[in-house]
Design a protein around this motif. Sequence first.
Motif, PDB file in Angstrom:
ATOM      1  N   SER A 174       0.827  -1.196   0.000  1.00 32.42           N
ATOM      2  CA  SER A 174       0.000   0.000   0.000  1.00 32.42           C
ATOM      3  C   SER A 174       0.871   1.261   0.000  1.00 32.42           C
ATOM      4  O   SER A 174       0.609   2.209  -0.737  1.00 32.42           O
ATOM      5  CB  SER A 174      -0.921   0.001   1.222  1.00 32.42           C
ATOM      6  N   LEU A 196      -1.318   4.100  -2.132  1.00 28.95           N
ATOM      7  CA  LEU A 196      -2.761   3.903  -2.222  1.00 28.95           C
ATOM      8  C   LEU A 196      -3.491   4.898  -1.330  1.00 28.95           C
ATOM      9  O   LEU A 196      -3.009   5.286  -0.274  1.00 28.95           O
ATOM     10  CB  LEU A 196      -3.130   2.468  -1.854  1.00 28.95           C
ATOM     11  N   THR A 205      -9.039   2.836  -0.300  1.00 33.89           N
ATOM     12  CA  THR A 205      -8.625   1.480  -0.668  1.00 33.89           C
ATOM     13  C   THR A 205      -8.976   0.481   0.425  1.00 33.89           C
ATOM     14  O   THR A 205      -8.851   0.763   1.606  1.00 33.89           O
ATOM     15  CB  THR A 205      -7.102   1.459  -0.900  1.00 33.89           C
ATOM     16  N   GLY A 236      -7.814  -3.315   1.639  1.00 32.13           N
ATOM     17  CA  GLY A 236      -6.795  -4.355   1.498  1.00 32.13           C
ATOM     18  C   GLY A 236      -7.164  -5.496   2.415  1.00 32.13           C
ATOM     19  O   GLY A 236      -7.324  -5.303   3.632  1.00 32.13           O
ATOM     20  N   PHE A 265      -6.843  -6.181  -3.166  1.00 32.01           N
ATOM     21  CA  PHE A 265      -6.995  -4.735  -3.070  1.00 32.01           C
ATOM     22  C   PHE A 265      -8.240  -4.347  -3.847  1.00 32.01           C
ATOM     23  O   PHE A 265      -8.406  -4.759  -4.991  1.00 32.01           O
ATOM     24  CB  PHE A 265      -5.793  -4.002  -3.678  1.00 32.01           C
ATOM     25  N   LEU A 278      -9.729  -1.011  -5.211  1.00 34.23           N
ATOM     26  CA  LEU A 278      -9.215   0.337  -5.452  1.00 34.23           C
ATOM     27  C   LEU A 278     -10.333   1.263  -5.912  1.00 34.23           C
ATOM     28  O   LEU A 278     -11.268   0.833  -6.600  1.00 34.23           O
ATOM     29  CB  LEU A 278      -8.098   0.268  -6.485  1.00 34.23           C
TER      30      LEU A 278
END
Length: 171
Positions: free
Chosen positions: A26, A31, A35, A37, A53, A55
């Motif tokens: 990240s 990121l 985001t 994760g 991920f 996004l």
Amino acid sequence: MTPYVLTVDAGVRDLRAADHLLHSLSAELALTEGTFGCTHLLREGRPHVGLSFALPTEPLLRTALERLGSGGYEVAPGVPDAVGRAVLYPGVSALTGTLSVADLLDRSAIDRVTVLGSGSRQPDPATVLLTNNHVRPQFQDGELVLTAMPAAAGALVPFEVPDPTPCCADH
């Protein structure tokens, strides 16, 4: 979640290493706060932990795919399953110390809190949650759900603890 999702299989064997890798990737990819994760237990071949991920934009997805692929990671579109354990998600950095269930829900992307042994009953929003700076909700039926358990003085703690004792540690 967004439609801009990818899975990274780095052959990681445990959750702690997967959490660390999620944070590292990240940071490398810069990121944004939007985001997600997650970790996923992969059972194909030798059991291990995969990463996903989600996004916020398509250009960010293209950049992540390119960088991760060129970094030697096995990358695929989508998620391996629908029950990812969220490590990165909007608001996670605000979930430190002690706060109420209402504050947890207001400050983060977590949709609801469940308490082990309470059936489907939701905890009172004023209930105190001792986060231990380690809040790992899981996706369940499209919602991000934190499972908690009772603690002293009517408080709650997240079910997953930061430093679990390994099975058979005293043998």
